[in-house]
Design an enzyme around this catalytic site. Structure first.
Site, PDB file in Angstrom:
ATOM      1  N   THR B   1       0.838  -1.206   0.000  1.00 12.28           N
ATOM      2  CA  THR B   1       0.000   0.000   0.000  1.00 12.28           C
ATOM      3  C   THR B   1       0.865   1.246   0.000  1.00 12.28           C
ATOM      4  OG1 THR B   1      -1.826  -1.040   1.166  1.00 12.28           O
ATOM      5  CG2 THR B   1      -1.663   1.339   1.364  1.00 12.28           C
ATOM      6  N   SER B 232       1.558 -13.567   8.126  1.00  2.00           N
ATOM      7  CA  SER B 232       2.064 -14.004   9.421  1.00  2.00           C
ATOM      8  C   SER B 232       3.173 -13.087   9.922  1.00  2.00           C
ATOM      9  CB  SER B 232       2.578 -15.426   9.320  1.00  2.00           C
ATOM     10  OG  SER B 232       3.535 -15.515   8.298  1.00  2.00           O
TER      11      SER B 232
END
Lengths: 217, 232
Positions: B1, B232
């Site tokens: 992003t 994770s």
């Protein structure tokens, strides 16, 4: 074409004199607990201390606009561009999180509004834009975030020095290998004005952003 | 992003700040690619608080102060381009910073689209990592671009060159293709250019006068390692 290590980019981050940052802004950052690793900065705020501040934004044209994108667009619209604060978290994108995600993004805005009113002794409605970045499809630990905004986590780190701005830049980071912070001076109307900027991003990068209200991708 | 915030102590009206930011973003953050994926959260915000101006001094507005507005807009665009380039340089696993320049297009949008297509081609980006002067992949990407203006690409007018970065001892471009005809291969010179961190791919379409820049990086083994295990 054997794998080779990615070169270090840390030389791209250098100290900036405090005098290069624009007047009338205070910033802060803290570890709120969005990221698992203790002490890593994951929450930041920026506040303008002048009463008449303009805000503008360009948002993703992805049809799945994350909750903070939707909330920020709404705040800009309802305030007619008179906004003066920003809250950002990293570690969780608050994207594709349904109605709870929207509620959480509004809660971040409301907490930062309250802090801004407390610090500037002013009234007013929503003035805060919201940003989140990190993993998609997970809910924010919203109580940790709002507690950090209203508590000592943010308040004890407020300031306007390079160190404060650098902390804010670090609070944006996900897989970034260095904080991205720049400042410049230029002259307009015969006056010296200053501009500073922070950005983040290392992957999922092919932006197509436009002003609020434009169609989806 | 991609997230960004820009704050200035200049005073600018909300509508003109939005106009300036939209212009700047189109030429900076909307002209970069690391991996071709658009996020759900990409946002760039600008604040202008007027603290550098006097108490009753009017804010800059594109209608009432057009010259000041253009000056502010261009400063903002230059600054945003510097910020955007940092993201490309820090692209996950990136070892190269590549400027793709497309010239001779009928419109800016056409030039931008061709540059974007080259910049997102996985095969072009793999060749950049391998320091392989594979201009055929660049040409292929140009050829499958659908120009917004509807103008067809004319293969007999397209030229491609590699341009060394500013710090290179030999700054002369290496011409790879001229008006659709391949130039004699100079692999040694190509290697000299490609082994450097920064380089430029310059494409001439021969269809007009407009140009655009795009900024991209290479695709490395490390990119896959990072993104095979993100949640994770």
């Amino acid at each position: 074409n054997m794998p080779r290590p990615t070169p270090s980019k840390t030389h791209l981050h250098q100290p900036i004199p405090d005098s290069h940052f624009p007047q009338g802004y205070i910033v802060s950052s803290t570890h709120a607990g969005v990221k698992k690793k203790a002490g890593v900065l994951d929450l930041g705020i920026l506040l303008s201390t002048t009463p008449q501040t303009s805000g503008a934004a360009c948002f993703t044209r992805n049809a799945f606009k994350a909750a903070p994108v939707q909330v920020s667009a709404e705040v800009l619209k309802s305030s007619e561009g008179r906004v003066r604060s920003l809250v950002v978290n990293s570690g969780c994108a608050n994207a594709v999180t349904g109605s709870k995600g929207l509620k959480d993004a509004w809660a971040m805005a409301a907490s930062t509004d309250a802090l801004g009113r407390e610090l500037t002794q002013s009234g007013g409605g929503y003035e805060t834009l919201v940003m989140s970045t990190g993993v998609i499809g997970q809910h924010l630990p919203i109580e940790k975030i709002t507690n950090a905004i209203s508590g000592e986590g943010i308040k004890s780190n407020l300031g306007l020095s390079f160190g404060h701005w650098e902390g804010l830049a670090r609070a944006f980071m996900t897989t970034d290998t260095f904080p991205k912070l720049r400042a410049r001076k230029f002259s307009v109307r015969g006056k010296e004005v200053k501009i500073t900027g922070i950005d983040k991003g290392a992957g999922m990068i092919h932006p197509n952003m436009g002003p609020p209200g434009l169609p989806h991708a | 992003t991609l997230l960004g915030v820009i704050a200035t102590d200049a005073g600018v009206t909300p509508r003109s700040l939005q106009s300036a930011l939209t212009y700047a973003v189109d030429r900076s953050f909307n002209s970069i690619s690391v991996d071709g994926d658009m996020s759900t959260n990409d946002t760039v915000i600008a604040f202008a608080n007027g603290a550098a101006f006097g108490d009753n001094e009017p804010e800059i507005d594109e209608e009432t102060h057009p010259e000041e507005y253009l000056q502010f807009r261009d400063e903002l665009t230059s600054f945003a381009t510097e910020l955007a380039s940092l993201v490309v340089r820090d692209g996950e696993g990136a070892t190269k910073f590549v400027t793709v320049t497309v010239e001779g297009a009928p419109t800016y949008e056409d030039a931008h689209k061709v540059a974007s297509t080259i910049s997102t081609s996985a095969l072009v980006k793999c060749a950049l990592y391998g320091e392989d002067a594979n201009w055929g992949r660049i040409l292929c990407a140009v050829g499958y671009t659908s120009l917004p203006s509807g103008t067809p690409i004319d293969p007999t007018r397209v030229s491609v060159s590699f341009v060394p970065d500013q710090g290179s001892p030999n700054r002369s471009p290496l011409q790879l293709l001229t008006n659709g005809e391949p130039e004699p291969a100079d692999e040694e010179r190509a290697s000299e250019i490609l082994e450097r961190e920064d380089l430029e791919i310059r494409v001439q379409l021969g269809l007009g006068k407009e140009s655009a820049n795009y900024y991209t990086c290479d695709f490395s083994h490390e990119y896959v390692t990072i993104n095979g295990d993100y949640r994770s």
